[in-house]
Enzyme design. Structure first.
Site, PDB file in Angstrom:
ATOM      1  N   ASN A  19       0.799  -1.222   0.000  1.00  0.00           N
ATOM      2  CA  ASN A  19       0.000   0.000   0.000  1.00  0.00           C
ATOM      3  C   ASN A  19       0.833   1.274   0.000  1.00  0.00           C
ATOM      4  O   ASN A  19       0.311   2.346  -0.248  1.00  0.00           O
ATOM      5  CB  ASN A  19      -0.948   0.002   1.211  1.00  0.00           C
TER       6      ASN A  19
ATOM      7  N   CYS B  78       0.643   8.447  10.848  1.00  0.00           N
ATOM      8  CA  CYS B  78       0.519   9.498  11.853  1.00  0.00           C
ATOM      9  C   CYS B  78      -0.119   8.899  13.084  1.00  0.00           C
ATOM     10  O   CYS B  78      -1.263   8.484  13.055  1.00  0.00           O
ATOM     11  CB  CYS B  78      -0.379  10.619  11.357  1.00  0.00           C
TER      12      CYS B  78
HETATM   13  C1  LIG Z   1      -6.490  -0.439   2.896  1.00  0.00           C
HETATM   14  C2  LIG Z   1      -5.748  -1.656   3.250  1.00  0.00           C
HETATM   15  C3  LIG Z   1      -6.177  -2.504   4.277  1.00  0.00           C
HETATM   16  C4  LIG Z   1      -7.377  -2.171   5.145  1.00  0.00           C
HETATM   17  O1  LIG Z   1      -8.556  -2.335   4.421  1.00  0.00           O
HETATM   18  P1  LIG Z   1      -9.955  -1.841   5.018  1.00  0.00           P
HETATM   19  O2  LIG Z   1     -10.932  -2.399   4.051  1.00  0.00           O
HETATM   20  O3  LIG Z   1      -9.894  -0.347   4.986  1.00  0.00           O
HETATM   21  O4  LIG Z   1     -10.089  -2.401   6.361  1.00  0.00           O
HETATM   22  C5  LIG Z   1      -5.465  -3.652   4.529  1.00  0.00           C
HETATM   23  N1  LIG Z   1      -4.390  -3.978   3.795  1.00  0.00           N
HETATM   24  C6  LIG Z   1      -3.939  -3.180   2.801  1.00  0.00           C
HETATM   25  C7  LIG Z   1      -2.750  -3.607   2.018  1.00  0.00           C
HETATM   26  C8  LIG Z   1      -4.602  -2.007   2.496  1.00  0.00           C
HETATM   27  O5  LIG Z   1      -4.146  -1.239   1.527  1.00  0.00           O
END
Ligand SMILES: *Cc1c(COP(=O)(O)O)cnc(C)c1O
Length: 391
Positions: free
Chosen positions: A157, A332
């Protein structure tokens, strides 16, 4: 939708994406008209909701090469990761207590792992190479007789790096270890076939692919091998007992529509985003002391992550705030900004990990916007460096 001139350009798609208007249109009737509870089997209201969920389940299952009984709807990828990790740990406790994951995972994997450590499980947090990729030899060496689960993300991410999940899946299968992958960033952006990739569990979320927030799924393999999972939410026995709680038809049909659109548009969008990303990088890389974080090509098409030498990370973000909505990728926590654990795992110094920018290019971004962002970024860096020289 005409872009609002007063709003900064949105380049933070890794955090979330807007709901596609076509997705919203599919969802709307399920709030008011077809509002039934899908588990009400005695009347038409329930049947309509149930039919919609069955259709959505088929779409999502087909998109990843799974069968419908292998899809467990959750509130998102955080819950799916928790269910996968804790659910497997609890169910396979007597077989072994060792889990392998990566230092660069999302906190929704790292935190459940830490929790499992507090219960007595042993977790290996594998380091990554300087380009963000897992070292497969190190991975193989980390496997122990009591390893029950490997959890390695499909796409990161922060730096967008795509891990070699086909190879990882193969190694897991050969060693009789379950393989879970967090595909929150990957779904709709790269092909994900659970058979070809030997995936046993996979976490998905809708809001990173132009679907609504608050809905996701865990893929749970039913045969060769059949994955056992201890439920983490007990109640009405929904989702074949793996996740109790009334299903949410508007979110679920929206999730399916978003995935359906993403698959149809994947190749076209990949080409377009790659071009925009490369255009941004070709301008930024002219400036001295800007470093690319993560593998140059084995990454999500819309991701560019850079570190900037000689500037304060916070000042950089502040300077860009009126022009572009993005993040440093750093977490953060209340008042204090921590340097990203992902960039530190790449071996970046504290100051370079702190002075990072994560550009996430998506559906609504144009060439003109990318050029404006490139110019603003370069100007901000140069003026901050001038200030630093003077002081
Ligand atoms: C956004 C994200 C999550 C969390 O997902 P939610 O649906 O917001 O709980 C978990 N893992 C990765 C790699 C993400 O990018």
């Amino acid at each position: 939708m005409s872009p609002d001139r007063h709003l900064p350009i949105y380049l933070d798609r890794h955090a979330t994406t807007p709901v596609d208007p076509r997705v919203l249109a599919t969802m709307l009737p399920y709030f008011t008209e077809h509002f039934g509870n899908p588990t009400s089997t005695t009347h038409q209201y329930g049947w309509a909701a149930e039919a919609a969920i069955t259709g959505a389940r088929e779409t999502i299952a087909a998109a990843i090469g799974a069968s419908t009984e292998e899809i467990v709807f959750t509130s998102g990828a955080t819950e799916a990761n928790n269910l996968a990790l804790k659910g497997v740990a609890e169910a396979y406790f007597s077989k072994g207590q060792h889990i392998i994951t990566l230092q660069t995972e999302h906190n929704a994997v790292l935190d459940p792992c830490q929790y499992l450590e507090s219960l007595g499980f042993i977790v290996t947090y594998l380091p990554v190479e300087s380009d963000g990729l897992v070292n497969l030899d190190l991975f193989k060496k980390a496997i122990r007789p009591d390893t029950i689960l490997v959890s390695i993300m499909a796409a990161n991410n922060e730096i967008g790096v795509l891990q070699p999940i086909a190879e990882i899946g193969k190694i897991c299968r050969e060693n009789g270890i379950l393989f879970h992958t967090d595909a929150a960033q990957a779904i709709g952006q790269i092909p994900l076939d659970v058979e070809r990739l030997n995936i046993d569990l996979m976490s998905l979320t809708a809001h990173k692919v132009y679907g609504p927030k608050g809905i996701g799924a865990l893929y749970v393999r039913r045969r060769d091998p059949r994955v056992k999972l201890s439920p983490q939410l007990h109640g009405g026995g929904h989702e074949r007992g793996m996740r109790s709680g009334t299903l949410y038809p508007p979110q679920i049909v929206g999730f399916a529509k978003a995935v359906e659109i993403a698959l149809v548009e994947m190749e076209m969008e990949k080409a377009r985003l790659t071009e925009l990303r490369d255009r941004l990088w070709s301008q930024l890389s002219q400036v001295e002391g800007i470093y690319l974080n993560g593998h140059p090509t084995q990454r999500l098409p819309g991701n560019l992550n850079i570190s900037v030498a000689g500037v304060d990370g916070n000042a950089l973000l502040l300077g860009l705030r009126p022009t572009v909505a993005l993040s440093s990728g750093a977490a953060c926590s209340s008042a204090k900004i921590e340097p990203s654990h992902v960039l530190k795992a790449l071996g970046r110094s504290e100051s370079l990990a702190y002075a990072a920018l994560r550009f996430g290019i998506g559906h609504n971004n144009t060439v003109e916007q990318i050029d404006r962002v490139a110019m603003a970024t370069i100007e901000t860096i140069q003026s901050l460096r001038k200030l630093a020289l003077r002081s």
